[in-house]
Design an enzyme around this catalytic site. Structure first.
Site, mmCIF file in Angstrom:
data_model
loop_
_atom_site.group_PDB
_atom_site.id
_atom_site.type_symbol
_atom_site.label_atom_id
_atom_site.label_comp_id
_atom_site.label_asym_id
_atom_site.label_seq_id
_atom_site.Cartn_x
_atom_site.Cartn_y
_atom_site.Cartn_z
ATOM 1 N N SER A 1 -9.368 16.377 -10.296
ATOM 2 C CA SER A 1 -9.292 15.818 -11.644
ATOM 3 C C SER A 1 -7.841 15.799 -12.116
ATOM 4 O O SER A 1 -7.143 16.803 -12.027
ATOM 5 C CB SER A 1 -10.136 16.699 -12.570
ATOM 6 O OG SER A 1 -10.055 16.183 -13.858
ATOM 7 N N GLY A 2 -7.405 14.636 -12.617
ATOM 8 C CA GLY A 2 -6.031 14.509 -13.125
ATOM 9 C C GLY A 2 -5.038 14.122 -12.056
ATOM 10 O O GLY A 2 -3.838 14.048 -12.310
ATOM 11 N N THR B 1 -8.241 7.428 -11.417
ATOM 12 C CA THR B 1 -8.620 6.314 -12.283
ATOM 13 C C THR B 1 -7.455 5.349 -12.451
ATOM 14 O O THR B 1 -7.633 4.132 -12.393
ATOM 15 C CB THR B 1 -9.091 6.854 -13.643
ATOM 16 O OG1 THR B 1 -10.082 7.834 -13.389
ATOM 17 C CG2 THR B 1 -9.663 5.765 -14.495
ATOM 18 N N ASN C 1 -6.994 17.039 -17.502
ATOM 19 C CA ASN C 1 -6.645 15.622 -17.671
ATOM 20 C C ASN C 1 -7.090 15.194 -19.070
ATOM 21 O O ASN C 1 -8.221 15.443 -19.469
ATOM 22 C CB ASN C 1 -7.397 14.810 -16.598
ATOM 23 C CG ASN C 1 -7.025 13.337 -16.638
ATOM 24 O OD1 ASN C 1 -6.331 12.888 -17.557
ATOM 25 N ND2 ASN C 1 -7.495 12.609 -15.648
ATOM 26 N N SER D 1 -10.057 12.398 -18.589
ATOM 27 C CA SER D 1 -10.754 12.682 -17.343
ATOM 28 C C SER D 1 -12.084 11.918 -17.287
ATOM 29 O O SER D 1 -12.850 11.898 -18.244
ATOM 30 C CB SER D 1 -11.021 14.183 -17.277
ATOM 31 O OG SER D 1 -11.721 14.483 -16.107
ATOM 32 N N SER D 2 -12.323 11.265 -16.151
ATOM 33 C CA SER D 2 -13.601 10.552 -16.015
ATOM 34 C C SER D 2 -14.679 11.595 -15.783
ATOM 35 O O SER D 2 -14.567 12.400 -14.867
ATOM 36 C CB SER D 2 -13.568 9.609 -14.824
ATOM 37 O OG SER D 2 -12.308 9.038 -14.708
ATOM 38 N N GLY E 1 -13.070 14.315 -8.142
ATOM 39 C CA GLY E 1 -12.618 15.002 -6.937
ATOM 40 C C GLY E 1 -13.229 16.378 -6.812
ATOM 41 O O GLY E 1 -14.003 16.811 -7.668
ATOM 42 N N GLU F 1 -13.872 20.036 -7.073
ATOM 43 C CA GLU F 1 -13.592 20.904 -8.209
ATOM 44 C C GLU F 1 -13.829 22.353 -7.848
ATOM 45 O O GLU F 1 -14.902 22.715 -7.369
ATOM 46 C CB GLU F 1 -14.449 20.521 -9.421
ATOM 47 C CG GLU F 1 -13.939 19.265 -10.094
ATOM 48 C CD GLU F 1 -14.717 18.874 -11.332
ATOM 49 O OE1 GLU F 1 -15.713 19.534 -11.654
ATOM 50 O OE2 GLU F 1 -14.313 17.879 -11.960
HETATM 51 N N1 LIG Z 1 0.613 6.098 -11.102
HETATM 52 C C1 LIG Z 1 0.752 6.749 -12.238
HETATM 53 N N2 LIG Z 1 1.827 6.530 -13.000
HETATM 54 C C2 LIG Z 1 1.975 7.166 -14.168
HETATM 55 N N3 LIG Z 1 1.114 8.058 -14.662
HETATM 56 C C3 LIG Z 1 0.016 8.331 -13.950
HETATM 57 C C4 LIG Z 1 -0.217 7.698 -12.719
HETATM 58 N N4 LIG Z 1 -1.379 8.159 -12.259
HETATM 59 C C5 LIG Z 1 -1.846 9.058 -13.154
HETATM 60 N N5 LIG Z 1 -1.008 9.162 -14.175
HETATM 61 C C6 LIG Z 1 -1.153 10.035 -15.351
HETATM 62 O O1 LIG Z 1 -2.044 11.061 -15.068
HETATM 63 C C7 LIG Z 1 -3.150 11.045 -15.965
HETATM 64 C C8 LIG Z 1 -4.428 11.363 -15.237
HETATM 65 O O2 LIG Z 1 -4.770 10.308 -14.369
HETATM 66 P P1 LIG Z 1 -6.277 9.881 -14.060
HETATM 67 O O3 LIG Z 1 -6.216 8.692 -13.205
HETATM 68 O O4 LIG Z 1 -7.049 9.801 -15.298
HETATM 69 O O5 LIG Z 1 -6.775 11.120 -13.223
HETATM 70 P P2 LIG Z 1 -8.175 11.287 -12.525
HETATM 71 O O6 LIG Z 1 -8.916 10.037 -12.702
HETATM 72 O O7 LIG Z 1 -7.812 11.559 -11.126
HETATM 73 O O8 LIG Z 1 -8.770 12.431 -13.172
HETATM 74 C C9 LIG Z 1 -3.185 9.679 -16.544
HETATM 75 O O9 LIG Z 1 -3.726 9.702 -17.816
HETATM 76 C C10 LIG Z 1 -1.734 9.314 -16.525
HETATM 77 O O10 LIG Z 1 -1.106 9.821 -17.670
HETATM 78 MG MG LIG Z 2 -10.589 9.685 -13.598
#
Ligand SMILES: Nc1ncnc2c1ncn2[C@@H]1O[C@H](COP(=O)(O)OP(=O)(O)O)[C@@H](O)[C@H]1O
Ligand SMILES: [Mg+2]
Length: 1109
Positions: free
Chosen positions: A110-111, A115, A160, A163-164, A390, A392
């Protein structure tokens, strides 16, 4: 690609290594070091073969711009530095061009950026695929489904902020051209427990906060909501707002996205109503009430909240209230109703909220699918994007983590399977011998969980369905019995004695050794969560709602379709959906994005080694590299390989004419690379060791430098030569121009000299001709002259001759005449002397007189008597005649003049004459009076009404009337008086009043005195003894003295026949009463200009200063 474009490679400008496969030596430390080095240089993407590792930068990097999209578009995977676009491009192109369905599997904790990665992939594909109004709408709908799902399915967690809280798999469908047609979204296991309770520091789903802060006031009022988060029990308070997140703005974004995706306004409204109902459910509270029969019962504390919820979703209040108080169990036509105690009522309430929300979420996904689904039935190409939670590992892991980790375990499995399979397939395809690879296969763990007979999930289901008392403990016991032997299962109470003393393993927990690490699960809640129980009373109550959406969410509440069978458990459902997903993924070509979270602080620039190390381990990345490197670490198709290294061998540089493979063979042989280091595939060269590749790279770099020097050398030579040639050409041009110029100058000099010489010669020649001509002319002239002279001489001789002849002739005649005259005179002398003289004299005199008179007549002067001219005397003897004639003429002229006078004029002239006789050459004032006519009456007394009285007093005719100054004897100053002269007297009267001051008969006057100067003073003397004498003489002054005195004199003369005496002297005496005063005139310049001033000097003397002329 055009020929001019420079071919680049992943290997160019590499920071660390861009592909982990090339890591040398391959170890966890070097792996981490490489990741860190690249991360520090903003290179967040690294490959393992075709897998992309993405390290979350936690800040926006400028690497997703439209320019970057263009850069990566249609380029080979290894051509540019690692990027998620490269993977997306590869996937899209092989989907479009090779007709292979694709799936993009994004994993990580997560984070870690899953996404974000999925969104980047989608936006890249949207940017590069077809364009057009319809296509754009599809794209827009696909992209806009994200904000909607994120609002309802994402929440802030400690890891996050966005977080989804659900797994998402989205199939994007394309037509044969690669244009998007639509999509299908599948969701997995929404973390619904979050609706009623959130861990510390986390929030409920975004939509609640967005609704409360973003909805307009009237909407809130309609939904019976208040803006204040603290009013709602379901909203965790400690982190109600998130830094950098504007819930209100996001609410507008979400509504806008819903509109784009195709939600009708009333649908959106219904959704928000359900959301509000869920929120308000949390505020319903229960109080215990004891019943007579001893059973505990509960009551709703505040009916108001209940009433509002019922209004919102259209349920009768009593129905819902009853559903919170009773539970009906039906079994084979039997209905048993039991009351709920307070705890059960709360449980029922929360279960309703969770169910309502998760069913709403599923409904939303279906609704979106309806909008975005492809409209055609034709065969579609599919690209699936999997963004699933992911692995956890929390301190406290429960059923959710178990499920999630199971899912990840499955994904790892297909990852291993697919990578290996692909590797194997490639070896077979390329005709290379397959060597066995040693790696950990997690199938055994999957089996531990999902095995249908003794898997953990199966046992949980069994436990849930089993009649009798069922609890989490009994479930653990069962596990302890059945799984004790499994090498990945650990539990304190298991038969396996080695955990008996393991204090890290509490009694109510079991531990599974996942491929990514050991996870300790607490069994509490497993049974409940797996059951996912919603009392039938509640679902039936919901079904009764008049709210369409709520009703449709609870089809199981329909009493006619009552299903006495228990609904499938959550575990069962999940296992089934994971199985379908896996089946689905296995049919597709996988593309992996493995996300790594660099730190726990959501902060940029921080790379926590231990954290990353852990992820690298559980993501099995090292294994990934090993698998990829098993056998051959590096492979590349022949063409780019030859293109890249052809400069290392003479035969292949600069052009290799034959097939690429042979070129590579020649090249490698020439470079003397050991035969066991590489293998020739059908289309690719396989290199066993990265060292070999780096050796090649080093050589290439060296060679490139040499080549650069060579190019430089040739270029410099070329440049110098071109410059030299240019200078040479320029020199020739300059020289040509100069020569031309010099020749031109020389020519001009010669030309001008020639002209000079020519002119001299011509001049000389001309002069010569001229000389000759002149000579000829002179000759002819001389001839003429000589001839003339000769003729002249001849003529003169002739003339002289003739003259002499004529003189001789005249002399003869003269002599003859003289002689004859002498003879005649001698004969006639005696007659002539007697008569002729007298006659001639008379005649001459007569002639002269005649001439004189005629001349005089012509020269006669004018008729003016004052004209003094007279013609000159012509002959002396006429002197007397001439003077006499002049006198006679003057007299005649005067007479003529006088004859022209009238009587009146004559009188005037008489008077003037009189004045002249009296004053001419005596008084200096006189000349100025000559030109002035004597008018006499200047005042016109008879006509002037002012003097009417005066004119009646003076009956006689007025001869003179004028203003004079009467001199005061006391001071010599003058006072104006009217001076009147009549035939018999003269009067002085006041100028203003006309009153008569004195009147003197003319007979009493004796004389008048005045100076010889230009002044106008005059004295009039009165005879002694007359009445007038008493007053004395008058001393007067007037500019018209001449006229006054003349008229006075003439009038006296005519009336008295006596002349008054006129005395002109510069000193005279005047009698004033008794005194005699002397008036003396002196020359001076009185102050008042040209007027004479009188001044009293003493008793006997008045001095008049007359301005000198
Ligand atoms: N490629 C990227 N460039 C800039 N910031 C990113 C990038 N990927 C993730 N982040 C930052 O990290 C945070 C968490 O990403 P997210 O995709 O929501 O994580 P996950 O879905 O894996 O939990 C996002 O809100 C964003 O601020
Ligand atoms: Mg996500």
């Amino acid at each position: 690609m055009s020929k001019m474009e420079v071919k680049t490679s992943l290997l160019d400008n590499m920071i660390g290594v861009g592909d982990m496969v090339l890591l040398e030596p391959l170890a966890e430390e070097s792996f981490l070091e490489n990741l860190k080095k690249r991360f520090d240089h903003n290179e967040i993407y690294t490959y393992i073969g075709s897998v992309v590792i993405s390290v979350n930068p936690y800040r926006s990097l400028p690497i997703y711009s439209p320019e970057k999209v263009e850069e990566y578009r249609n380029r080979n995977f290894y051509e540019l530095s690692p990027h998620i676009f490269s993977l997306a491009d590869e996937a899209y192109r092989s989907l479009r061009d090779q007709d292979k369905d694709q799936c993009i599997l994004i994993t990580g904790e997560s984070g870690a950026g899953k996404t974000e990665a999925s969104k980047l992939v989608m936006s890249y594909v949207a940017a590069v695929c077809g364009k057009g109004a319809e296509v754009n709408q599809v794209k827009e709908q696909l992209l806009q489904s994200n904000p909607v799902l994120e609002a309802f399915g994402n929440a802030k967690t400690v890891r996050n902020d966005n977080s989804s809280r659900f797994g998402k798999y989205m199939d994007i469908e394309f037509d044969f051209k690669g244009d998007p047609l639509g999509g299908v979204i599948s969701n997995y296991l929404l973390e619904k427990s979050r609706v009623v309770k959130q861990p510390r520091g986390e929030r409920n789903f975004h939509v609640f906060y967005q609704l409360l802060s973003g909805a307009p006031d009237d909407m809130l009022k309609k939904l019976n909501l208040e803006r204040d988060f603290s009013k709602y029990n379901y909203l965790g308070l400690d982190s109600a707002t998130v830094n950098g997140v504007d819930d209100a703005a996001n609410f507008r974004t979400v509504r806008n996205a819903m509109q784009i995706v195709g939600f009708m306004d009333d649908e959106t409204q219904s959704v928000l109503e359900v959301v509000s109902a869920v929120l308000k459910l949390g505020n319903i509270e229960f109080k215990p009430e004891s019943r007579v029969n001893g059973l505990d019962e509960s009551r709703v504390k505040d009916k108001n909240e209940l009433k509002e919820i019922c209004e919102l979703i259209g349920i009768e209040q009593t129905v819902l209230e009853r559903a919170f108080s009773f539970r009906t169990v039906e079994a084979k036509q039997e209905k048993v109703s039991t009351t709920l105690n307070v705890a059960q009522a709360y449980y029922a309430r929360d279960a309703l909220a969770k169910n309502l929300y998760s069913r709403l979420f599923s409904w939303l996904v279906n609704r979106i699918n309806e909008s975005i689904k492809a409209q055609t039935k034709t065969r579609k190409k599919v690209m699936g994007v999997l963004d699933i939670y992911g692995f956890e590992i929390f301190e406290d892991n429960s059923f959710e983590q178990f499920i999630i980790n199971y899912c990840n375990e499955k994904l790892q499995q297909i990852f291993i399977e697919l990578t290996l399979r692909e590797e194997q397939e490639e070896y077979i395809r390329e005709g290379i011998e397959w060597t066995h690879i040693d790696y950990f296969n997690n199938a055994i763990i999957c089996d531990l969980i999902e095995n249908n007979t003794n898997g953990i999930l199966a046992m949980l289901d069994e436990e849930c369905l089993r009649p009798g008392t069922v609890s989490d403990e009994t479930f653990l016991e069962k596990l302890n019995q059945i799984c004790a032997g499994h090498e990945h299962f650990e539990s304190r109470m298991s038969k396996n004695s080695k955990f008996l003393n393991d204090h890290t393993l509490p009694h109510n927990c079991f531990r599974i050794q996942h491929y990514a690490g050991k996870v300790l699960y607490r069994v509490e809640g497993f049974v409940d969560k797996n059951n996912d129980l919603l009392y039938r009373d509640l679902s039936q109550a919901m079904w009764k709602a008049s709210h369409n959406l709520v009703k449709s969410l609870f089809p199981d509440g329909n009493p006619t379709k009552i299903n006495l069978k228990r609904p499938p458990t959550a575990g069962f459902q999940f296992k089934a959906s994971v199985a379908t997903l896996m089946k689905n993924l296995l049919t597709k070509n996988p593309n992996y994005i493995r996300c790594i979270k660099p730190n726990d602080k959501k902060a940029a620039h921080i790379f926590t080694d231990s954290l990353v190390c852990h992820q690298v381990r559980y993501l099995g990345l090292m294994e990934n590299v090993r698998v990829r490197r098993a056998g051959y670490a590096f492979r590349q198709t022949y063409e780019p390989c030859l293109e890249r290294y052809k400069m290392l061998c003479k035969q292949t540089w600069p052009h290799w004419r034959g097939p690429a493979r042979e070129g590579v063979e020649v090249l490698l042989k020439d470079l003397q690379i050991p035969r066991e280091e590489y293998s020739y595939g059908r289309s690719k060269i396989f290199i066993r060791n990265p060292r070999t590749l780096f050796h090649l790279e080093d050589q290439r770099k060296q060679r490139l430098q040499d080549l650069a020097a060579l190019i430089q050398k040739i270029y410099r030579g070329w440049k110098c030569r071109t410059r030299f040639l240019l200078m040479k050409r320029s020199q020739i041009t300059v020289a040509a121009w100069y020569r031309r110029y010099a020749q031109q100058k020389k020519y001009q000099r010669i030309k001008s000299s020639a002209i000079v010489v020519q002119s001299y010669i011509r001049g000389w020649k001309s002069r010569k001709i001229l000389r000759e001509l002149k000579y000829q002319k002179r000759c002819t002239e001389a001839v003429t002259t000589i001839a003339a002279y000769w003729h002249g001489t001849q003529a003169r001789m002739e003339l002289r001759h003739l003259k002499e002849e004529a003189r001789n002739k005249r002399a003869v005649t003269v002599i003859w005449a003289c002689w004859l005259g002498t003879k005649v005179r001698r004969d006639y002398r005696k007659f002539f002397r007697a008569n002729a003289g007298k006659k001639i004299y008379e005649f001459t005199i007569q002639r002269i007189m005649q001439k004189y008179f005629l001349e005089l007549k012509n020269k006669m002067p004018s008729m003016s008597p004052i004209d003094k001219t007279w013609p000159a005397r012509p002959y002396l003897f006429l002197e007397a005649t001439h003077t006499e004639l002049r006198r006679i003429f003057h007299l005649w002229r005067c007479k003529k003049y006088r004859d022209l006078f009238t009587e009146q004029k004559k009188a005037i002239y008489d008077e003037k004459l009189e004045a002249s006789e009296m004053f001419k050459d005596k008084k200096a004032l006189y000349p100025s009076s000559v030109g002035q006519p004597f008018q006499g009456d200047y005042l016109e007394i008879s006509k002037n009404p002012k003097y009417q009285k005066l004119s009646t007093l003076v009956e006689e005719k007025i001869i003179l009337a004028d203003i004079v100054n009467k001199i005061n004897r006391a001071n010599g100053k003058g006072a104006p008086r009217i001076f009147l002269l009549t035939k018999n007297s003269f009067l002085l009267a006041d100028q203003k009043s006309g009153q008569i001051k004195s009147s003197v008969p003319l007979s009493d006057l004796t004389s008048a005195s005045m100076s010889a100067q230009t002044d106008g003073f005059f004295a009039v003397r009165v005879k002694e003894g007359t009445p007038a004498a008493a007053k004395g003489d008058f001393l007067l002054s007037s500019d018209r003295l001449i006229e006054i005195v003349t008229k006075l004199y003439r009038t006296c003369l005519s009336s008295t026949k006596e002349k008054i005496n006129i005395e002109i002297s510069d000193e005279f005496l005047v009698q004033f009463k008794q005194d005699k005063v002397c008036v003396k005139f002196v020359q001076g310049s009185p102050k008042n200009g040209s007027v004479a001033a009188c001044k009293r000097k003493n008793n006997r003397l008045l001095e008049v200063a007359v301005p000198s002329p």
